[in-house]
Scaffold this motif. Structure first.
Motif, PDB file in Angstrom:
ATOM      1  N   LEU A  77     -16.114  -0.178  -6.723  1.00 52.74           N
ATOM      2  CA  LEU A  77     -15.561  -0.139  -5.362  1.00 52.74           C
ATOM      3  C   LEU A  77     -16.284  -1.105  -4.424  1.00 52.74           C
ATOM      4  N   SER A  78     -17.555  -1.374  -4.699  1.00 55.53           N
ATOM      5  CA  SER A  78     -18.306  -2.295  -3.832  1.00 55.53           C
ATOM      6  C   SER A  78     -17.790  -3.725  -3.935  1.00 55.53           C
ATOM      7  N   ALA A  79     -17.039  -4.025  -5.005  1.00 54.46           N
ATOM      8  CA  ALA A  79     -16.526  -5.382  -5.190  1.00 54.46           C
ATOM      9  C   ALA A  79     -15.168  -5.590  -4.521  1.00 54.46           C
ATOM     10  N   VAL A  80     -14.591  -4.541  -3.929  1.00 55.38           N
ATOM     11  CA  VAL A  80     -13.291  -4.668  -3.283  1.00 55.38           C
ATOM     12  C   VAL A  80     -13.442  -5.487  -1.995  1.00 55.38           C
ATOM     13  N   ASP A  81     -12.557  -6.450  -1.809  1.00 56.71           N
ATOM     14  CA  ASP A  81     -12.609  -7.314  -0.632  1.00 56.71           C
ATOM     15  C   ASP A  81     -12.294  -6.505   0.627  1.00 56.71           C
ATOM     16  N   VAL A  82     -13.221  -6.534   1.580  1.00 56.56           N
ATOM     17  CA  VAL A  82     -13.062  -5.780   2.820  1.00 56.56           C
ATOM     18  C   VAL A  82     -11.879  -6.301   3.635  1.00 56.56           C
ATOM     19  N   GLU A  83     -11.576  -7.589   3.490  1.00 53.40           N
ATOM     20  CA  GLU A  83     -10.474  -8.173   4.257  1.00 53.40           C
ATOM     21  C   GLU A  83      -9.128  -7.537   3.906  1.00 53.40           C
ATOM     22  N   GLN A  84      -9.006  -7.026   2.688  1.00 57.10           N
ATOM     23  CA  GLN A  84      -7.761  -6.361   2.312  1.00 57.10           C
ATOM     24  C   GLN A  84      -7.550  -5.095   3.144  1.00 57.10           C
ATOM     25  N   TYR A  85      -8.640  -4.349   3.365  1.00 55.60           N
ATOM     26  CA  TYR A  85      -8.538  -3.155   4.204  1.00 55.60           C
ATOM     27  C   TYR A  85      -8.204  -3.537   5.652  1.00 55.60           C
ATOM     28  N   GLU A  86      -8.799  -4.618   6.141  1.00 58.17           N
ATOM     29  CA  GLU A  86      -8.527  -5.044   7.514  1.00 58.17           C
ATOM     30  C   GLU A  86      -7.074  -5.458   7.669  1.00 58.17           C
ATOM     31  N   ALA A  87      -6.555  -6.178   6.678  1.00 56.36           N
ATOM     32  CA  ALA A  87      -5.151  -6.588   6.738  1.00 56.36           C
ATOM     33  C   ALA A  87      -4.223  -5.382   6.662  1.00 56.36           C
ATOM     34  N   ALA A  88      -4.584  -4.405   5.815  1.00 52.44           N
ATOM     35  CA  ALA A  88      -3.759  -3.206   5.696  1.00 52.44           C
ATOM     36  C   ALA A  88      -3.777  -2.402   6.987  1.00 52.44           C
ATOM     37  N   THR A  89      -4.915  -2.360   7.646  1.00 54.84           N
ATOM     38  CA  THR A  89      -5.006  -1.640   8.920  1.00 54.84           C
ATOM     39  C   THR A  89      -4.131  -2.291   9.979  1.00 54.84           C
ATOM     40  N   ILE A  90      -4.136  -3.622  10.001  1.00 54.22           N
ATOM     41  CA  ILE A  90      -3.293  -4.342  10.960  1.00 54.22           C
ATOM     42  C   ILE A  90      -1.815  -4.057  10.692  1.00 54.22           C
ATOM     43  N   ASP A  91      -1.469  -3.925   9.398  1.00 55.95           N
ATOM     44  CA  ASP A  91      -0.080  -3.643   9.025  1.00 55.95           C
ATOM     45  C   ASP A  91       0.313  -2.186   9.252  1.00 55.95           C
ATOM     46  N   GLY A  92      -0.652  -1.353   9.664  1.00 53.20           N
ATOM     47  CA  GLY A  92      -0.344   0.032   9.983  1.00 53.20           C
ATOM     48  C   GLY A  92      -0.553   1.017   8.849  1.00 53.20           C
ATOM     49  N   ALA A  93      -1.210   0.610   7.770  1.00 56.14           N
ATOM     50  CA  ALA A  93      -1.450   1.515   6.645  1.00 56.14           C
ATOM     51  C   ALA A  93      -2.584   2.474   6.970  1.00 56.14           C
ATOM     52  N   ASN A  94      -2.373   3.767   6.720  1.00 58.81           N
ATOM     53  CA  ASN A  94      -3.435   4.746   6.949  1.00 58.81           C
ATOM     54  C   ASN A  94      -4.399   4.747   5.756  1.00 58.81           C
ATOM     55  N   ARG A  95      -5.407   5.623   5.819  1.00 61.12           N
ATOM     56  CA  ARG A  95      -6.445   5.620   4.776  1.00 61.12           C
ATOM     57  C   ARG A  95      -5.885   5.987   3.411  1.00 61.12           C
ATOM     58  N   TRP A  96      -4.939   6.930   3.372  1.00 64.95           N
ATOM     59  CA  TRP A  96      -4.378   7.330   2.084  1.00 64.95           C
ATOM     60  C   TRP A  96      -3.620   6.170   1.444  1.00 64.95           C
ATOM     61  N   LYS A  97      -2.846   5.425   2.228  1.00 61.47           N
ATOM     62  CA  LYS A  97      -2.108   4.281   1.680  1.00 61.47           C
ATOM     63  C   LYS A  97      -3.059   3.162   1.249  1.00 61.47           C
ATOM     64  N   GLN A  98      -4.154   3.000   1.980  1.00 62.73           N
ATOM     65  CA  GLN A  98      -5.137   1.991   1.585  1.00 62.73           C
ATOM     66  C   GLN A  98      -5.782   2.346   0.251  1.00 62.73           C
ATOM     67  N   ILE A  99      -6.089   3.635   0.093  1.00 65.21           N
ATOM     68  CA  ILE A  99      -6.671   4.079  -1.188  1.00 65.21           C
ATOM     69  C   ILE A  99      -5.682   3.863  -2.325  1.00 65.21           C
ATOM     70  N   TRP A 100      -4.412   4.189  -2.093  1.00 66.17           N
ATOM     71  CA  TRP A 100      -3.403   4.120  -3.153  1.00 66.17           C
ATOM     72  C   TRP A 100      -3.049   2.674  -3.522  1.00 66.17           C
ATOM     73  N   HIS A 101      -2.965   1.808  -2.521  1.00 65.92           N
ATOM     74  CA  HIS A 101      -2.477   0.446  -2.764  1.00 65.92           C
ATOM     75  C   HIS A 101      -3.588  -0.600  -2.884  1.00 65.92           C
ATOM     76  N   ILE A 102      -4.804  -0.255  -2.470  1.00 65.61           N
ATOM     77  CA  ILE A 102      -5.899  -1.234  -2.544  1.00 65.61           C
ATOM     78  C   ILE A 102      -7.040  -0.745  -3.426  1.00 65.61           C
ATOM     79  N   THR A 103      -7.559   0.445  -3.095  1.00 62.76           N
ATOM     80  CA  THR A 103      -8.759   0.923  -3.799  1.00 62.76           C
ATOM     81  C   THR A 103      -8.486   1.234  -5.263  1.00 62.76           C
ATOM     82  N   LEU A 104      -7.490   2.048  -5.541  1.00 62.47           N
ATOM     83  CA  LEU A 104      -7.211   2.424  -6.922  1.00 62.47           C
ATOM     84  C   LEU A 104      -6.819   1.230  -7.798  1.00 62.47           C
ATOM     85  N   PRO A 105      -5.950   0.312  -7.340  1.00 63.09           N
ATOM     86  CA  PRO A 105      -5.677  -0.865  -8.172  1.00 63.09           C
ATOM     87  C   PRO A 105      -6.916  -1.716  -8.443  1.00 63.09           C
TER      88      PRO A 105
END
Length: 320
Positions: free
Chosen positions: A204-232
């Motif tokens: 998980l430490s290798a996940v690009d933080v910018e992906q979370y920032e972009a998802a937040t701007i797009d309106g994704a909540n924490r659960w969607k970020q986990i499902w679409h960014i963290t788990l993949p």
């Protein structure tokens, strides 16, 4: 160019084919690196490969006084006896049920815990929690079994004392076959779940933080970020660990099962590991117990190769 070849370097002239130094040149050039590799090679050769000759016991009627090489060769006789044994299906059932429970409940537990820890923003609190959940891994299974006995015994155990106060009855957790598997599963989760989060937290430490920032701007909540960014991002790590886990489907861990085994819960507790110990050590059937162990190993290899093949079919990299 001759000097470059002697040093093991590729020629620099334009248009010349890439030069690959010979083994002798590489050994001379990197002798200190190969020297560092030598202890590891010796370890695996002496303690991993040489002992593999012991599987020949499964095909012999080994007698200690006759010796390994002079013992009678019986081929597949021990395997036929094992598969014809009425206890075979009981052992297979108990082993597979415990492995299935571990795959369903224990394997995902470190993933869920790692995801929860990854969401913690207070560094001090996160480190304290990690330290506390790592500690059980270093506790001996003998201590874990002793603590289980102290808490669940009907003779003054705090759990049964609470049950007696509220229900007027006690439950024989330690001798009831129906409670054996839940106890083993809870022991495993409590002891190893925290330690298993180390690999997933590293992934998980290798996940690009910018992906979370972009998802937040797009309106994704924490659960969607986990499902679409963290788990993949950690999917390949999960698949590799699952493949390796399949190799131990018939291996439930001797020490834990043996410490919790007793004559009253044997119908649910007897597995291949305890059976090998009983036949090989207590009864001296070395060849027969080796055949049982070899059967476990072959099944484990087949499951690893099969799971790896399926993973590659679904687009994962697999082990190789």
């Amino acid at each position: 160019m001759k000097q470059a070849i002697e040093r093991g370097k590729p020629p620099q002239a334009a248009g010349e084919a890439a030069y690959r130094p010979s083994l002798a040149i590489r050994l001379r050039r990197d002798k200190w690196l190969y020297l560092l590799l030598l202890p590891g090679l010796l370890y695996f050769a002496l303690f991993k490969y040489v002992p593999m000759w012991g599987i020949l016991l499964a095909f012999k009627n080994y007698q200690p006084f006759t010796g390994f090489w002079k013992s009678e060769w019986v081929g597949l006789e021990h395997f036929r006896l094992f598969f014809a044994n009425p206890e075979f299906f009981l052992l297979l059932q108990n082993t597979l049920i415990l492995s299935f429970l571990n795959l369903v409940f224990f394997f995902p537990a470190p993933i869920v815990l790692a995801l929860l820890l990854n969401e913690v923003r207070r560094a001090l609190f996160k480190r304290v929690v990690q330290t506390m959940i790592y500690i059980p891994h270093f506790i001996s299974m003998v201590i874990v079994a002793s603590l289980t006995y102290v808490f669940l015994t009907t003779e003054g155990g705090p759990v049964n004392e609470l049950l007696l106060q509220h229900t007027g009855e006690k439950i024989a957790f330690l001798s009831d076959p129906d409670w054996f598997r839940p106890i083993i599963l809870l022991q495993t989760i409590w002891k190893e779940c925290g330690w298993g989060t180390i690999i997933f937290l590293a992934a998980l430490s290798a996940v690009d933080v910018e992906q979370y920032e972009a998802a937040t701007i797009d309106g994704a909540n924490r659960w969607k970020q986990i499902w679409h960014i963290t788990l993949p991002a950690i999917r390949s790590t999960i698949v590799i660990l699952l493949i390796l886990r399949m190799g131990s489907v018939l291996d439930n861990g001797f020490e834990q099962i043996y410490l919790m085994l007793n004559p009253l819960n044997r119908s649910a507790a007897e597995v291949f590991d305890t059976y090998v110990y009983a036949m090989g050590i207590t009864q001296g059937a070395f060849s027969y117990s080796t055949a049982v162990g070899l059967f476990k190993s072959v099944v484990g290899i087949i499951l690893v190769l099969g799971t790896n093949w399926l993973a590659k079919k679904f687009g994962e990299s697999g082990l190789y």
